[in-house]
Design a protein around this motif. Structure first.
Motif, PDB file in Angstrom:
ATOM      1  N   GLU A 106     -60.599 -43.227 -48.881  1.00 39.56           N
ATOM      2  CA  GLU A 106     -62.040 -42.502 -48.376  1.00 39.56           C
ATOM      3  C   GLU A 106     -62.050 -41.106 -49.106  1.00 39.56           C
ATOM      4  OE1 GLU A 106     -61.814 -40.173 -44.275  1.00 39.56           O
ATOM      5  OE2 GLU A 106     -62.258 -42.361 -44.129  1.00 39.56           O
ATOM      6  N   ILE A 107     -63.410 -41.024 -49.617  1.00 45.03           N
ATOM      7  CA  ILE A 107     -63.549 -39.875 -50.276  1.00 45.03           C
ATOM      8  C   ILE A 107     -65.155 -39.214 -49.847  1.00 45.03           C
ATOM      9  CG2 ILE A 107     -64.396 -39.040 -52.826  1.00 45.03           C
ATOM     10  CD1 ILE A 107     -63.164 -41.841 -53.388  1.00 45.03           C
ATOM     11  N   GLY A 108     -64.893 -37.849 -49.675  1.00 48.12           N
ATOM     12  CA  GLY A 108     -66.194 -37.137 -49.249  1.00 48.12           C
ATOM     13  C   GLY A 108     -65.979 -35.847 -48.626  1.00 48.12           C
ATOM     14  N   PRO A 109     -67.030 -35.363 -47.925  1.00 46.17           N
ATOM     15  CA  PRO A 109     -66.778 -33.846 -47.275  1.00 46.17           C
ATOM     16  C   PRO A 109     -65.586 -33.864 -46.263  1.00 46.17           C
ATOM     17  CG  PRO A 109     -69.049 -34.824 -47.106  1.00 46.17           C
ATOM     18  CD  PRO A 109     -68.379 -35.834 -47.650  1.00 46.17           C
ATOM     19  N   GLY A 110     -64.950 -32.610 -46.270  1.00 44.52           N
ATOM     20  CA  GLY A 110     -63.627 -32.785 -45.751  1.00 44.52           C
ATOM     21  C   GLY A 110     -64.110 -32.455 -43.993  1.00 44.52           C
ATOM     22  N   ASN A 111     -65.319 -32.151 -43.979  1.00 46.00           N
ATOM     23  CA  ASN A 111     -65.675 -31.808 -42.307  1.00 46.00           C
ATOM     24  C   ASN A 111     -67.223 -32.650 -42.126  1.00 46.00           C
ATOM     25  OD1 ASN A 111     -67.660 -30.495 -43.864  1.00 46.00           O
ATOM     26  ND2 ASN A 111     -66.960 -28.419 -43.240  1.00 46.00           N
ATOM     27  N   GLY A 112     -67.508 -32.786 -41.089  1.00 42.68           N
ATOM     28  CA  GLY A 112     -68.794 -33.381 -40.647  1.00 42.68           C
ATOM     29  C   GLY A 112     -68.452 -34.639 -40.216  1.00 42.68           C
ATOM     30  N   SER A 113     -69.464 -35.449 -40.111  1.00 38.75           N
ATOM     31  CA  SER A 113     -69.558 -36.946 -39.671  1.00 38.75           C
ATOM     32  C   SER A 113     -68.647 -37.779 -40.759  1.00 38.75           C
ATOM     33  CB  SER A 113     -70.902 -37.524 -39.585  1.00 38.75           C
ATOM     34  OG  SER A 113     -70.984 -38.763 -39.318  1.00 38.75           O
ATOM     35  N   THR A 114     -67.883 -38.907 -40.454  1.00 41.55           N
ATOM     36  CA  THR A 114     -67.300 -39.493 -41.223  1.00 41.55           C
ATOM     37  C   THR A 114     -68.069 -40.587 -42.084  1.00 41.55           C
ATOM     38  OG1 THR A 114     -66.890 -41.246 -39.477  1.00 41.55           O
ATOM     39  CG2 THR A 114     -65.351 -39.662 -39.586  1.00 41.55           C
TER      40      THR A 114
END
Length: 386
Positions: A106-114
């Motif tokens: 799993e890679i991406g922003p640490g906050n917000g929508s999955t």
């Protein structure tokens, strides 16, 4: 510092990486316009860059394969024509190198929508995929519990052209044959559009890559970036740069290369004859010009660049990245590089320079961010932040 104009956005303002290669679970709370990752060798700095490459590519199979091959994580298998050829070991991209139905990347922003995070997992084929596989016939399928590599991103789900049977690791021929046939038969949706991305390794940019990048900026305003980069090392003696050589059938033997016109010299000289520093700076400048609106990743940014040029180098990177809306992530283990970055980051208004130190504690990686005021203090007092 100000955020810049509305269209000068960052693709990632923070970063979460889970289950990717040597990273089990890492959160970097803040990324900037230019983020410099420091830390000891083997702590995971390059792995962070690789994870961001996967994110920028929306998990495309070509990038996953390139990363696996780059680490020589492949096996020689037999294809449909009976020839041996390398196949990337995709399972090596998962943490622990032994993925299961419970494991995922799993890679991406640490906050917000999955849904804004890229997810790659090993999964059973869907009913539609299983129906396609059944048409292939039992002779073309490896024996065992059949599974596929599934990617979920931005509300879309798709299967990459790689498939294996969990209980049939020794069935090389079936496994290879299935991979190529699956690529032709799959009717899955295309992944979301990729983000423009350029990746520079520790070495010098190859001539063919430099020539291709040059062609994209020659006779445009961006051409000046490359010339100015050379002047950081060679001073005002640099007048111009051109690409010369054969781009046709003989290109492999007599490829194109950059040559530089120096003041008070009648003949142009090859760029590489002027030293690694000039060649490295030229490559970075071309990469910045060719990654507009996207990402630029620089591994071991200090390589080839003299300590006395580090401040001017980072000043160029920060300024150009802001002007071209490029988000830069770079790695270093050089104190001179960090000092030059810290000085430049605190001097330029309207852009964000962030230093992050990675440390490993009990097999877990922890990120420590240094604010601009802390960077300034560290640069002035020589405080060790590596």
């Amino acid at each position: 510092m100000s955020e810049g104009p509305p269209n000068n956005h960052l693709h990632l303002r923070n970063l979460s990486i889970k289950g990717f290669r040597g990273i089990d679970d890492l959160l970097i709370p803040r990324l900037g316009r230019v983020t410099l990752l420091a830390g000891k060798n083997g702590v995971g700095k390059t792995t962070v860059l690789e994870a961001c490459r996967v994110y920028a590519a929306s998990g495309r199979h070509a990038v996953l394969s390139e990363l696996a091959r780059g680490h020589e994580e492949y096996s020689a298998v037999t294809d449909e024509d009976g020839e041996r050829r390398p196949m990337p070991n995709m399972e090596a991209l998962f943490h622990g190198r032994d993925p299961s139905l419970e494991g995922c990347i799993e890679i991406g922003p640490g906050n917000g929508s999955t849904k804004d995070r890229l997810r790659i997992e090993i999964a059973h084929p869907s009913k539609k995929q299983a129906a396609i596989l059944e048409k292939m016939g039992p002779d073309n399928l490896p024996e065992g519990d059949l599974r596929v590599l599934k990617t979920v991103f931005q509300g879309r789900e798709y299967v990459t052209p790689w498939l294996f049977a969990r209980d049939a690791w020794s069935s090389d021929r079936s496994r290879s044959s299935l991979s190529y046939r699956w690529q032709r038969l799959s009717d899955q949706d295309e992944p979301p559009p990729a983000i423009e991305c350029v990746s520079l390794g520790p070495g010098l940019m190859p001539n063919d890559a430099a020539a291709a990048f040059w062609d994209n900026v020659a006779m445009k305003s961006e051409e000046a970036y490359a010339v100015e980069a050379l002047r950081l090392v060679l001073g005002n003696a640099v007048e111009s740069v051109v690409m010369v050589g054969d781009a046709g059938p003989r290109a492999r033997e007599h490829g194109r290369r950059a040559v530089v016109k120096l003041r008070d010299h009648d003949r142009r000289v090859p760029l590489k004859s002027l030293g690694d520093g000039a060649t490295r700076l030229f490559g970075v400048a071309l990469a910045l010009a060719n990654s507009r609106q996207g990402f630029l990743f620089i591994d071991e940014a200090e390589n080839g660049i003299h300590y006395s040029v580090q401040h001017d180098f980072w000043h160029m990177v920060l300024k150009t990245a802001h002007e071209n809306n490029v988000q830069v992530l770079a790695t270093t283990h050089s104190w001179d590089c960090i000092t030059g970055f810290a000085q430049a980051a605190t001097e330029i208004d309207g852009t964000e320079g962030v230093l992050v130190r990675l440390d490993k504690e009990n097999d877990r990686i922890r990120a420590t961010e240094y604010s601009e005021s802390e960077l300034e203090t560290a640069a002035v007092q020589g405080i060790e932040v590596r």
